[in-house]
Design a protein around this motif. Structure first.
Motif: not given
Lengths: 309, 112
Positions: A42-59
């Protein structure tokens, strides 16, 4: 009645084993290992997704992704708490993760290359996790089972938000559909590998089934996942990267081709794309947060002193 | 997903229990009241340096989806548990007369 008799009776009756009950050393050890690996995932799983937070296509997509990543941290917490009831400390578990002495699910050693990967992870990776975790709600250790109930409730949002990302892409441009197909091509096989080696080669399965830690075998869970997922993929208009994938009229199941177990073992043993990077990032975050923990401790001490003065 | 990743070289095989938390943050038990009129009930536990931080963390960890309108945190060490042996609770099992279903009431009498 001895502790052992009572333990066996509890398992036999499909009752739950609770922290203060007598339990065999092997049962405790197997659970610590499995719950720790689950928490680390669960904890390591935050990394691959966290990678896209700043680049999500909409707010909107961005706040949804942040909520999902926050959920993963929460799931890690529920599971670490469950592990702690077995007598292992949080710091020790963290130390074992940071030094590579305990593992997390190999799926998180694959990179998230495009926005469509966030959709594919929600749909496929969380989808696979749900199939497994629904079965684990019936596990024989009470704190683990309760953590699973809580996690399953939240996880269904994860799968649906992923599918919703892919639905949007499927209704988009040619390039967006190609991006979706590329993500499915890369995530399909690793998602199937998440269920672990075939039953015949799964060393822990027999004892774990006997203790009812595990309720359903790897192959059976994998089949459940395939059966529910293939029609969902057809609805998106994607193909799966498996020329042997076919519906068996006789059994009512989707049959898959051979899984590349060499790839699975390579990633498990540390040679995935990102094994080293994931742990390095985790250690960096832990060390970088040291001053926050120190400050919180100092503040608590100060307040306590003032109160007792 | 299988969380029993196959054993591989380098994995710790000895018993990991018996170590203590180094940062020494105490463990807190968290109780959540789902809505007015209901009891606080046990939701889980967490580590925090003090009660104030424990309440804040409990809010983030256990009420992300409006699961509660109030939380209590209690140091885990403050909880004293019963001895869950048979001797403690078994006597009640052979006292069925403490339950209403022990008594047969004639049907004509109606609801009681």
């Amino acid at each position: 009645m001895t502790g052992e008799d009572r333990f066996l009776e509890t398992i036999e009756a499909d009752d739950k084993v609770e922290p203060r009950d007598w339990m065999p050393d092997g049962y405790r050890k197997t659970l610590i290992r499995q719950i720790a690996q689950h928490a680390h995932s669960e904890v390591i799983g935050m990394q691959p997704e966290g990678n896209w937070i700043t680049r999500a296509p909409t707010l909107m997509r961005k706040i949804i992704l942040m909520a999902k990543v926050q959920d993963e941290a929460g799931h890690g917490l529920y599971l670490y708490s469950a592990a702690e009831t077995l007598g292992v400390s949080r710091d020790e578990l963290q130390h074992l993760l940071h030094t590579g002495k305990q593992k997390y699910s190999s799926i998180f050693n694959y990179p998230t290359l495009s926005w469509a990967d966030i959709g594919a992870i929600g749909w496929l990776v969380d989808g696979a996790a749900i199939v497994n975790q629904i079965a684990l709600q019936q596990t024989s250790y009470g704190p683990y089972a309760r953590a699973m109930v809580k996690i399953c409730k939240e996880e269904s949002f994860h799968a649906r938000q992923g599918y919703s990302i892919l639905l949007a892409l499927s209704r988009g441009s040619e390039a967006q559909r190609a991006m979706m197909q590329d993500a499915v091509d890369r995530w399909w096989w690793p998602s199937l590998m998440m269920f672990g080696p075939p039953d015949a080669e799964s060393t822990h399965t027999e004892q774990s089934m006997e203790w009812k830690i595990k309720r359903v075998t790897n192959d059976e869970l994998r089949q459940r996942f395939v059966d529910q997922t293939v029609p969902q993929g057809q609805h998106l208009g994607v193909t799966f990267p498996d020329p042997d994938l076919a519906y068996d009229e006789g059994t009512g199941h989707w049959m898959i081709g051979d899984i590349d177990w060499d790839e699975f073992w390579a990633v498990v043993k540390g040679d995935g794309r990102l094994n080293r990077e994931r742990i390095a990032a985790k250690v960096r975050a832990w060390e970088g947060g040291a001053w926050v923990r120190e400050a919180a401790t100092a503040y608590a001490e100060k307040v306590n002193l003032r109160r007792t003065a | 997903m299988t969380y029993e990743v196959p054993e591989i070289p380098g994995e710790q095989t000895e018993d990991p229990t018996g170590h203590h938390d180094e940062h020494g943050w105490p463990l807190w038990e968290v109780f959540v009241r789902p809505k007015r009129g209901l009891n606080h009930s046990h939701a889980g536990s967490l580590h925090a340096p003090d009660a104030e931080a424990a309440v804040q963390n409990a809010r983030d960890a256990y009420t992300r989806r409006a699961e509660g309108i109030s939380v209590w945190v209690v140091p885990s060490t403050a909880i004293h548990a019963s001895d869950d042996s048979e001797a403690m609770f078994e006597p009640f099992e052979d006292r069925p007369y403490r339950h209403p279903t022990f008594y047969d009431i004639p049907e004509e009498v109606g609801q009681m």
